[in-house]
Design a protein around this motif. Structure first.
Motif: not given
Length: 227
Positions: A121-150
């Motif tokens: 409770p009250g704790g924090s942490q850093t999560v690093n998200v990386a992007f490495r494109p493999k081709k010339e294009a636009g990319f769009k994705e959804r990231l979902v972080l879940e805990c106890q139904g939230n």
């Protein structure tokens, strides 16, 4: 008619994780005037919230009720390179939170370099998200972080691009530059300008490939400065 958004309070009594709204809903009555029903709503974000550069990443709701998820934009990046953006997760609940994550495409350009762990409770942490494109294009994705139904939901965007150069000042024919006839021991020069037309900084090298006879001194007949 659409619902009318008449009032909003993003924080009440220090509850930075809640949003309070008031709406007027039109009620149609046959052969009568339009009446409005006022409705108060409270939206509570997940027990675990995410921040980027100190800004809380929360969905927004338009006056017509449409929800827009926050965006984590990586911008333009050369193909094959990697950019990492840090997310700060905070547990605002009074109980521990075990977090799991879900990325739409496990083989796509977006990834979590380290999975989030249990937070007190009250704790924090850093999560690093990386992007490495493999081709010339636009990319769009959804990231979902879940805990106890939230859930913490956000949209990741990025664009893979390739470096673009232009060379000015040289007459090139069939991939060749002709410096003409030069006396033995003499020298001929042909200056040129290399222009970076990319929207980002790039590094480069110039490789010399000699074609034809070599000098008696074993020195290459062609040179380029700076290399």
């Amino acid at each position: 008619e659409a619902a009318l958004h008449v009032w909003s309070d993003a924080s009440r009594e220090g509850e930075v994780w809640s949003r309070h709204d008031r709406w007027q809903l039109p009620v149609m009555v046959s052969k009568g005037p339009i009446m409005y029903l006022e409705v108060a709503t409270t939206t509570v974000v997940p027990h675990v919230v995410a921040k980027y550069k100190g800004k809380l990443l929360l969905p927004t709701v338009a006056d017509d009720g449409q929800e827009t998820l926050p965006t984590l934009d990586f911008g333009e990046l050369p193909v094959g390179q990697e950019r990492v953006l840090p997310l700060t997760l905070t547990n605002v609940a009074d109980s521990s939170a075990v977090i799991s994550h879900n990325v739409q495409d496990p083989f796509g350009p977006f990834s979590l370099l380290m999975s989030p762990t249990e937070m007190l409770p009250g704790g924090s942490q850093t999560v690093n998200v990386a992007f490495r494109p493999k081709k010339e294009a636009g990319f769009k994705e959804r990231l979902v972080l879940e805990c106890q139904g939230n859930r913490v939901r956000l949209i990741m965007t990025g664009h893979g691009v390739s470096p673009a150069f232009a060379m000015e000042g040289l007459e090139v024919e069939n991939g060749m530059v002709d410096l003409g006839d030069v006396l033995v021991g003499g020298e001929a020069q042909a200056p040129f300008t290399l222009q970076n037309n990319s929207p980002f900084e790039v590094t480069y090298t110039i490789d010399l490939r000699s074609i034809g006879e070599a000098n008696a001194s074993s020195l290459l007949p062609f040179d380029c400065t700076p290399p």
